[in-house]
Design an enzyme around this catalytic site. Structure first.
Site, PDB file in Angstrom:
ATOM      1  N   VAL A 183       3.727  -0.431   4.574  1.00  0.00           N
ATOM      2  CA  VAL A 183       2.355  -0.836   4.874  1.00  0.00           C
ATOM      3  C   VAL A 183       1.864  -1.742   3.744  1.00  0.00           C
ATOM      4  O   VAL A 183       1.931  -1.383   2.554  1.00  0.00           O
ATOM      5  CB  VAL A 183       1.434   0.384   5.028  1.00  0.00           C
ATOM      6  CG1 VAL A 183       0.006  -0.084   5.362  1.00  0.00           C
ATOM      7  CG2 VAL A 183       1.951   1.308   6.120  1.00  0.00           C
ATOM      8  N   LYS A 240       1.396  -2.783   9.051  1.00  0.00           N
ATOM      9  CA  LYS A 240       2.602  -1.955   9.046  1.00  0.00           C
ATOM     10  C   LYS A 240       3.768  -2.808   9.533  1.00  0.00           C
ATOM     11  O   LYS A 240       3.740  -3.338  10.652  1.00  0.00           O
ATOM     12  CB  LYS A 240       2.447  -0.742   9.956  1.00  0.00           C
ATOM     13  CG  LYS A 240       3.721   0.102  10.045  1.00  0.00           C
ATOM     14  CD  LYS A 240       3.587   1.241  11.044  1.00  0.00           C
ATOM     15  CE  LYS A 240       2.737   2.353  10.526  1.00  0.00           C
ATOM     16  NZ  LYS A 240       2.777   3.547  11.407  1.00  0.00           N
ATOM     17  N   LEU A 283       0.802  -1.210   0.000  1.00  0.00           N
ATOM     18  CA  LEU A 283       0.000   0.000   0.000  1.00  0.00           C
ATOM     19  C   LEU A 283       0.841   1.268   0.000  1.00  0.00           C
ATOM     20  O   LEU A 283       0.415   2.306  -0.492  1.00  0.00           O
ATOM     21  CB  LEU A 283      -0.932   0.012   1.222  1.00  0.00           C
ATOM     22  CG  LEU A 283      -1.940  -1.134   1.286  1.00  0.00           C
ATOM     23  CD1 LEU A 283      -2.741  -1.058   2.583  1.00  0.00           C
ATOM     24  CD2 LEU A 283      -2.872  -1.095   0.085  1.00  0.00           C
ATOM     25  N   GLY A 284       2.019   1.212   0.597  1.00  0.00           N
ATOM     26  CA  GLY A 284       2.851   2.405   0.647  1.00  0.00           C
ATOM     27  C   GLY A 284       4.045   2.183   1.547  1.00  0.00           C
ATOM     28  O   GLY A 284       4.174   1.154   2.221  1.00  0.00           O
ATOM     29  N   ASP A 319       0.363  14.332  15.729  1.00  0.00           N
ATOM     30  CA  ASP A 319       0.883  14.327  14.357  1.00  0.00           C
ATOM     31  C   ASP A 319      -0.270  14.271  13.362  1.00  0.00           C
ATOM     32  O   ASP A 319      -0.255  13.490  12.407  1.00  0.00           O
ATOM     33  CB  ASP A 319       1.832  13.155  14.143  1.00  0.00           C
ATOM     34  CG  ASP A 319       2.738  13.357  12.911  1.00  0.00           C
ATOM     35  OD1 ASP A 319       2.946  14.523  12.525  1.00  0.00           O
ATOM     36  OD2 ASP A 319       3.213  12.363  12.356  1.00  0.00           O
ATOM     37  N   GLY A 358       6.973   4.411   4.189  1.00  0.00           N
ATOM     38  CA  GLY A 358       7.410   5.633   4.851  1.00  0.00           C
ATOM     39  C   GLY A 358       8.803   5.459   5.393  1.00  0.00           C
ATOM     40  O   GLY A 358       9.474   4.450   5.152  1.00  0.00           O
ATOM     41  N   GLY A 359       9.244   6.435   6.157  1.00  0.00           N
ATOM     42  CA  GLY A 359      10.601   6.387   6.670  1.00  0.00           C
ATOM     43  C   GLY A 359      10.822   5.283   7.675  1.00  0.00           C
ATOM     44  O   GLY A 359      11.943   4.839   7.880  1.00  0.00           O
ATOM     45  N   MET A 360       9.746   4.821   8.335  1.00  0.00           N
ATOM     46  CA  MET A 360       9.920   3.851   9.411  1.00  0.00           C
ATOM     47  C   MET A 360       9.429   2.458   9.060  1.00  0.00           C
ATOM     48  O   MET A 360       9.723   1.511   9.787  1.00  0.00           O
ATOM     49  CB  MET A 360       9.198   4.343  10.664  1.00  0.00           C
ATOM     50  CG  MET A 360       9.796   5.617  11.218  1.00  0.00           C
ATOM     51  SD  MET A 360       9.015   6.094  12.772  1.00  0.00           S
ATOM     52  CE  MET A 360       9.922   7.602  13.110  1.00  0.00           C
ATOM     53  N   GLY A 361       8.666   2.315   7.987  1.00  0.00           N
ATOM     54  CA  GLY A 361       8.173   0.992   7.669  1.00  0.00           C
ATOM     55  C   GLY A 361       7.404   0.966   6.368  1.00  0.00           C
ATOM     56  O   GLY A 361       7.236   1.982   5.689  1.00  0.00           O
TER      57      GLY A 361
END
Length: 748
Positions: A31, A45, A23-24, A139, A26-29
């Site tokens: 998904v 995630k 699905l996508g 956030d 990011g900087g930390m993981g």
């Protein structure tokens, strides 16, 4: 997007979920779209491998899971499964088909009319659910809002802060996404409230309505300056949303509207698009500091005025230094007005930084220095009962203190004046209250001499002192508060055969479970990081192992976790893992005072697997032990204080204070100092980085009865120091510690 060949081979499934799509990232993981055996779709995630070995990151990930699990509403994505302690940590939430707000605005342009009204109302209802769960999101941004067919969903609680526990706030850093952060997140990150999310909501709705951010300095650190010091750019925001956004973006958190008012205001937004406010109607485009349309292209021209310019330059230097060393995707760690952590110093504060002007102390409203005598004549039936060598002290709850100890019953004090508001109980206590939670004070009482029970756990109304409930418990073992209730030992024998968990509000039994481990049947209640445990030690043995049992908070199911060395002292948790101090084995002819015990190592325990990590200590350090922000402090009866870093056991400093019988240290985050009190009311402040004495005070003129046999204590209410010596409580401010306390006026 489909899984890559490498992903299919390495993580085709996780936690029983088959991963079917990506699905996508990011900087930390990453998904993934996952599917359970029953066919239910979830968003999984999975943490990047490089972060799986980072204990600090694991703490953040556990916090994300804990916060998300507490929130359940129509406009949030609930957690359905997770394993933060897996080799590769992961979390599964209910899959919400839809694009993020940032994707929609980028691809289709700003929202208006009905779509904008639906978004605003959905976000208010989501924040209401989040705040009612005691969580501040911290956030809220376009990429954390999914737009589904039936309304928006707020996701990603990775940096949320639970209001009733200690948040993961790394010293000197602030976590968030600059254009959507509140001013207080930069200025005082440990103290953000629900009003911070309202500020972020205002920024997010401006972005949704215009495609532009109200604060956008062309760089994260410039944006941070604008959030704190400059006015938002609201060009193109239609009325009445513009007026609402202005109120949400007020620098003063107390001036922002609450969610109830916002819900009413957003209901009245037009369902059809209206013409946006023009530049002529809203005033010149160069509003404050030359900001305007040019700022969209990265204009970072300094503000006019030497004082304002100097303030901006100082902040930009600090932010720039932080960004140069620590950034994770769009969620950036900021260092505001403090230098980067320095190797070998707790909290990273250098001597040079401490030489700067001290900040003003935050004080309770109407506060003045005070002292109060806590004694009260007990009932005649208890006049001959004498308690000595016990711990006296207070716990704080808002603007009030709740005190108990040797020589006095439970008392509520006003933290600003020291005035006694009420007293409860018949007899002096042997320890301070357990704590305060949701308007209830938890403490003990000795029942009447003709009553079978020897000891009672009592819940008192924090407002009135009225007893809400009581339960008989074992007198030998103290009770503890955990997330979900109160844990004690049953009163069915000298040692108690069961752990019993009580509902914190009603006192009813939640569950009972045998108080035993594979080591022994003699176990004491323990709570670490909100989780209940049993610490089981063989009686009348100086060498046998200690068993650690983890108790399921829901039903009390016991998990035999680990065998620890004899006599270990629980300190708390580090990185989500229980930490213990291990005493050195004494020689046969060596006498060791309990208050001056030498320690050979620290021991970290994995709360799931029970795996042990031993951290050797050189010296060895001696004294009573306290864990504060990644450092263990050893305090000897002669006043010697030793600081040891948890991560590797390295000694940071040792200081001979020449002040005997000190209390446990308390850390001031405002001043980065350690505060102590001694038996006679003398106060001491040590520099946290070096151990150098910052200041000390004289002893109290008359601390009351038996101070030499009573353990002193100290706590902070905002920045004020409250100490108890003997049967006297007193309060001073740390920036004027020698302004002597005066007796508090009695309540009329």
């Amino acid at each position: 997007m489909p899984l890559s060949t490498g992903e299919s081979e390495s993580i085709g499934s996780i936690g029983g979920y088959t991963l079917v799509d990506r699905l996508g990232s990011g900087g930390m993981g990453v998904v993934y779209l996952g599917r359970s055996a029953s066919g239910r779709q979830v968003a999984v995630k999975v943490v990047h491998a490089q972060y799986a070995q980072d204990e600090e990151f694991r703490v953040r990930f556990r916090q994300e899971i804990s916060a998300a699990r507490r929130v359940s509403g129509a406009f949030t994505a609930p957690v359905v499964d997770a394993d933060p302690d897996a080799e590769v940590p992961w979390m599964a939430t209910l899959y919400v088909p839809g694009r993020t707000l940032s994707e929609i605005v980028a691809q289709e342009g700003p929202l208006s009319g009905h779509a904008l009204r639906t978004l605003a109302l959905g976000l208010v209802e989501a924040l209401r659910d989040i705040h009612q769960a005691g969580v501040v999101h911290r956030d809220l941004k376009p990429s954390n809002v999914l737009l589904a067919e039936d309304g928006p969903r707020v996701i990603d609680f990775g940096i949320s802060r639970a209001a009733d526990n200690q948040a993961l706030t790394v010293t000197g850093r602030l976590i968030g996404t600059p254009p959507f952060m509140s001013p207080e997140q930069f200025a005082s990150p440990r103290d953000v409230t629900a009003a911070s999310d309202v500020f972020s909501l205002g920024s997010l709705l401006v972005y949704a309505a215009t495609g532009n951010r109200p604060f956008d300095g062309g760089s994260p650190y410039m944006t941070g300056y604008q959030v704190v010091h400059e006015q938002p750019v609201l060009d193109g925001v239609p009325e009445p949303l513009r007026s609402i956004a202005e109120r949400c973006l007020d620098k003063d958190a107390t001036a922002r509207p609450d969610l109830t008012e916002l819900h009413r205001l957003f209901r009245d937004l037009p369902d059809v698009a209206t013409a946006p406010a023009t530049a002529a109607a809203s005033g010149p485009s160069t509003v404050v500091g030359g900001r305007g349309a040019a700022r969209r292209h990265g204009d970072t021209t300094a503000s006019t005025g030497s004082g304002r310019r100097g303030r901006r330059v100082r902040l930009l230097v600090a932010l720039g230094a932080a960004l140069a060393v620590t950034a994770v995707s769009a969620s950036v760690y900021y260092l505001v007005a403090r230098p980067k952590s320095t190797e070998g110093t707790p909290g990273g504060r250098t001597t040079a930084s401490h030489a700067a002007a001290s900040p003003a102390a935050a004080l309770p409203t109407g506060w003045k220095p005070w002292r109060a005598n806590l004694t009260q004549a007990p009932d005649k039936a208890y006049a001959d009962i004498s308690i000595s060598g016990s711990e006296s002290g207070c716990v704080s709850g808002g603007s009030s203190l709740y005190c108990a100890g040797s020589g006095f019953t439970v008392a509520k004090l006003d933290a600003a004046s020291g005035r006694v508001e009420w007293r409860a109980g018949h007899t002096p206590q042997t320890t301070l209250p357990l704590g305060v939670r949701d308007g209830i004070v938890y403490t003990y009482e000795k029942p009447g001499l003709n009553v079978r029970e020897t000891w009672r756990l009592v819940a008192l109304s924090a407002g009135t002192g009225k007893r809400l409930w009581y339960r008989p418990i074992n007198e030998v073992w103290p009770a503890v508060l955990f997330d979900g209730g109160v844990l004690a030992k049953s009163d069915d024998g000298e040692d108690g055969t069961e752990f019993v968990a009580f509902d914190a509000r009603t006192g009813k039994d939640l569950w009972r479970t045998p108080a035993k481990s594979s080591v022994t049947n003699s176990c004491s209640p323990l709570a670490l990081d909100g989780i209940p445990y049993g610490l089981c030690t063989q009686q009348n043995s100086d060498t046998g192992p200690t068993g650690l049992v983890r108790l399921d908070p829901a039903d009390g199911t016991a998990h035999d976790l680990a065998k620890l060395p004899h006599g270990v002292v629980p300190l708390g948790t580090t990185g989500g893992q229980p930490l213990f101090a291990v005493p050195r084995n004494a020689a046969d002819d060596e006498f060791v005072d309990d208050a001056d015990t030498p320690y050979s190592s620290l021991l970290r325990v994995n709360p799931t697997s029970g795996a042990l990590v031993r951290i050797p200590l050189a010296g060895p350090p001696r004294g009573s032990v306290t864990l504060l922000d990644g450092v263990v402090y050893f305090v000897r009866p002669d006043g010697t204080v030793t600081a040891v870093r948890v991560s590797d056991g390295a000694r940071l400093w040792q200081r001979e204070t020449q002040i005997e019988n000190l209390s446990k240290p308390v850390l001031s985050t405002t001043y980065d100092d350690l505060f102590f009190a001694n038996r006679y009311g003398r106060l001491l402040a040590l520099d946290r980085a070096t151990g150098a004495a910052r200041w000390n005070t004289d002893k109290l003129d008359n601390p009351g009865n038996s101070p030499e046999t009573t353990v002193p204590s100290l706590l902070l209410v905002k920045d004020t120091i409250v100490a108890v010596a003997g049967d006297t409580a007193f309060s001073v401010r740390p920036d004027r510690p020698k302004a002597g306390p005066k007796p508090a006026a009695a309540k009329k």
